[in-house]
Design an enzyme around this catalytic site. Structure first.
Site, PDB file in Angstrom:
ATOM      1  N   LYS A 121      -6.377  24.018  61.498  1.00 17.63           N
ATOM      2  CA  LYS A 121      -5.483  24.218  62.652  1.00 17.63           C
ATOM      3  C   LYS A 121      -6.263  24.848  63.799  1.00 17.63           C
ATOM      4  O   LYS A 121      -6.128  24.440  64.954  1.00 17.63           O
ATOM      5  CB  LYS A 121      -4.287  25.097  62.260  1.00 17.63           C
ATOM      6  CG  LYS A 121      -3.257  24.345  61.433  1.00 17.63           C
ATOM      7  CD  LYS A 121      -2.184  25.246  60.841  1.00 17.63           C
ATOM      8  CE  LYS A 121      -1.262  24.419  59.932  1.00 17.63           C
ATOM      9  NZ  LYS A 121      -0.272  25.228  59.216  1.00 17.63           N
ATOM     10  N   GLN A 172       1.459  31.328  58.173  1.00 23.55           N
ATOM     11  CA  GLN A 172       1.223  30.299  57.151  1.00 23.55           C
ATOM     12  C   GLN A 172       2.017  30.624  55.876  1.00 23.55           C
ATOM     13  O   GLN A 172       1.935  31.739  55.360  1.00 23.55           O
ATOM     14  CB  GLN A 172      -0.287  30.219  56.853  1.00 23.55           C
ATOM     15  CG  GLN A 172      -0.685  29.129  55.890  1.00 23.55           C
ATOM     16  CD  GLN A 172      -0.486  27.723  56.450  1.00 23.55           C
ATOM     17  OE1 GLN A 172      -0.731  27.473  57.628  1.00 23.55           O
ATOM     18  NE2 GLN A 172      -0.032  26.813  55.610  1.00 23.55           N
ATOM     19  N   ASP A 184       6.390  26.719  64.677  1.00 24.57           N
ATOM     20  CA  ASP A 184       6.726  25.972  63.464  1.00 24.57           C
ATOM     21  C   ASP A 184       8.175  25.481  63.541  1.00 24.57           C
ATOM     22  O   ASP A 184       8.588  24.649  62.736  1.00 24.57           O
ATOM     23  CB  ASP A 184       6.549  26.872  62.229  1.00 24.57           C
ATOM     24  CG  ASP A 184       5.370  26.446  61.384  1.00 24.57           C
ATOM     25  OD1 ASP A 184       4.862  25.331  61.601  1.00 24.57           O
ATOM     26  OD2 ASP A 184       4.963  27.239  60.508  1.00 24.57           O
TER      27      ASP A 184
END
Ligand code: NAD
Length: 293
Positions: free
Chosen positions: A57, A101, A124
């Site tokens: 990422k 995460q 997200d």
């Protein structure tokens, strides 16, 4: 007997195109005097798969001309420590997107942590505000990265999905539920299947589009597929081979399904790269929202 062969949807190539478009837009915005979009990624613990994901990422964020801020915390980190860090990131004007995460160590509640991220920085799209907006059919905010990437793949082969039967297999917060919302917004007739669904094969046989995200490798068989249907395989499972090496497989029995489907995403090289492209899209989207404030 004729054997059909599905056209593979090249997620890697589509993701490269998306990243390049984002890079150009970032360059343009920065030239206009805006702050370089910044993404903060928080990783707690040392899950090897998560480490690979966050490094990737960060790399792709740089490729798109954006800044990446990594926060690697030890496995023993408390929930309060994570919340404190999020509060700092929420205030930091250099940071437009915050991603924690998952999975998190067991002492940390993922829902509490996700909801602590300011909705405008929740790249997200998993917090209550963004998930709620999506459930209301509002897709102009921040939509979870993986379903966003899957939609882009579907749109690469179906300009208009109106009236199509879409089956989403898997009902997770991360993939299945937001995917169903996006397909509904595209005017599909959507069915959401999960572990308790009865007679999944017969539901699958009616579907023009199948998106599968269960983590059960090889679940979807060739005789479940309506000839010519489009199949998006989100699943990722690492399996050991006889030669002692491991490889990634999806939720689709590729060998069988590729003979019947019209379009199919490979694993790897399908949904995976598009998830990261979705994250870059959301970071840019979050930065643009902040410029308006
Ligand atoms: P999850 O475990 O949270 O949810 C799995 C869902 O599948 C549940 O709703 C469950 O009811 C359903 N399910 C499980 N077994 C089933 C069965 N036999 N029949 C029907 N439904 C069944 O998983 P998740 O987070 O949504 O992830 C699913 C898979 O997608 C995993 O392999 C994950 O690694 C992968 N994934 C990939 C990407 C990517 O970028 N490619 C992103 C996110 C998740």
């Amino acid at each position: 007997m004729t054997s059909h062969s599905a056209t593979l949807i090249d997620g890697k190539a589509i993701a490269r195109g998306v990243t390049e478009t984002i890079r150009q837009e970032v360059e343009h915005l920065v030239r206009q005097g805006h702050t370089v979009p910044g993404l903060a990624v928080v990783l707690v613990g040392n899950d090897p798969a998560s480490e690979v994901y966050v490094k990737n990422k960060a790399l792709q964020t740089h490729h798109a001309g954006m800044r990446s801020f990594m926060h690697m915390l030890p496995q023993s980190t408390s929930q309060d420590e994570v919340l404190e860090l999020i509060a700092d990131l929420n205030k930091n004007p250099q940071i437009h997107g915050v991603l924690v995460q998952l999975p998190l160590p067991e002492q940390i509640d993922p829902v509490t942590v996700t909801n602590a991220i300011l909705p405008i920085k929740d790249v997200d799209g998993l917090g209550e505000v963004n998930a709620g907006r999506l459930a209301l059919g509002m897709t102009d905010g921040i939509v979870p990265c993986t379903p966003l990437g899957c939609l882009k793949l579907l749109k690469s082969v179906h300009e208009d999905m109106t009236g199509m039967n879409a089956l989403v297999i898997g009902a997770s917060i991360l993939v299945g539920r937001p995917m169903a919302q996006l397909l509904l917004k595209e005017n599909c007739t959507v069915t959401v299947a999960h572990i308790h669904t009865r007679d999944l094969p017969s539901l699958a046989r009616q579907a023009d589009i199948i998106v599968v995200a269960t983590g059960k490798s090889g679940l979807v068989r060739g005789d479940w597929i309506k000839p010519g249907a489009t199949v998006i395989d989100v699943g990722i499972t690492r399996i050991m081979q006889e030669n002692g090496r491991s490889r990634l497989v999806g939720d689709v029995n590729f060998e069988e399904v590729s003979k019947v489907a019209g379009y199919l995403t490979p694993v790897p090289g399908g949904v995976g790269p598009m998830t990261i492209a979705g994250l870059l899209h959301n970071t840019l989207q979050a930065a643009k929202l902040s410029y308006r404030e």
